[in-house]
Design an enzyme around this catalytic site. Sequence first.
Site, PDB file in Angstrom:
ATOM      1  N   ASP A  33      -1.390  -9.878  39.123  1.00 32.53           N
ATOM      2  CA  ASP A  33      -0.437 -10.277  40.246  1.00 32.53           C
ATOM      3  C   ASP A  33      -0.643 -11.562  40.707  1.00 32.53           C
ATOM      4  OD1 ASP A  33       1.161 -10.360  42.623  1.00 32.53           O
ATOM      5  OD2 ASP A  33       1.884  -8.356  42.024  1.00 32.53           O
ATOM      6  N   ILE A  34       0.350 -12.424  40.730  1.00 35.25           N
ATOM      7  CA  ILE A  34       0.053 -13.883  41.325  1.00 35.25           C
ATOM      8  C   ILE A  34       0.193 -13.881  42.647  1.00 35.25           C
ATOM      9  CG2 ILE A  34       2.486 -14.722  41.714  1.00 35.25           C
ATOM     10  CD1 ILE A  34      -0.434 -16.664  39.729  1.00 35.25           C
ATOM     11  N   GLN A  96      11.424  -4.354  46.514  1.00 39.58           N
ATOM     12  CA  GLN A  96      11.468  -4.467  45.248  1.00 39.58           C
ATOM     13  C   GLN A  96      11.901  -6.273  45.101  1.00 39.58           C
ATOM     14  OE1 GLN A  96      13.822  -2.875  41.937  1.00 39.58           O
ATOM     15  NE2 GLN A  96      12.369  -3.692  40.606  1.00 39.58           N
ATOM     16  N   HIS A 102       8.216  -2.656  36.760  1.00 43.10           N
ATOM     17  CA  HIS A 102       6.887  -2.986  36.824  1.00 43.10           C
ATOM     18  C   HIS A 102       5.980  -1.785  37.745  1.00 43.10           C
ATOM     19  CE1 HIS A 102       8.626  -5.375  40.218  1.00 43.10           C
ATOM     20  NE2 HIS A 102       7.383  -5.021  40.751  1.00 43.10           N
ATOM     21  N   HIS A 104       2.479  -1.587  39.853  1.00 44.72           N
ATOM     22  CA  HIS A 104       1.544  -2.123  40.500  1.00 44.72           C
ATOM     23  C   HIS A 104       0.185  -1.314  40.509  1.00 44.72           C
ATOM     24  CE1 HIS A 104       3.632  -5.343  42.936  1.00 44.72           C
ATOM     25  NE2 HIS A 104       4.670  -4.284  43.008  1.00 44.72           N
TER      26      HIS A 104
END
Length: 140
Positions: A33-34, A96, A102, A104
């Site tokens: 994750d960025i 979201q 996706h 996490h």
Amino acid sequence: MALPYHCIFCRIVSRDVPSYILTEDEDCIAFMDINPVAPGHVLIISKHHAENIFDIPAPTLQRIMPVVQRVALAVNAVFLPDGINLLQANGPGAAQSVPHFHVHVVPRWSNDGLGMNWPLRPGERSAIEANAERLRAVLR
Ligand code: DGP
């Protein structure tokens, strides 16, 4: 299937946007994750553009979940957290921010201050029972 060009995760799938990919198969890609909320925060996304849990095909979901487990095991082995949360948001009310399915994988440490925990407060039995009946009617 044509990928929605505006979708950032579709662009990660097509490699138009770089990411720190960890593993991939026919159905999904796992990458860092960025905006990590903790060291080792990983996302597993479907390659197929489904927005969320409501529209991802069940067989795809079935094949993705073992990858989520593999990633969780790796995060656990590498970062030695006190625990791991799996988080999967559906819709703006659930915060979201990317409308592409996706999951996490978030390593957690005691007292890490992340606002994902809620106090355990007993619910009112009659309300719980009434809500169960409403859901059973749909699930029947
Ligand atoms: P959510 O808010 O649950 O939809 O989570 C979306 C996550 O996606 C958020 O934690 C940040 C991450 N993210 C958004 N854009 C990018 C990107 O371009 N690259 C990567 N690696 N992660 C992204």
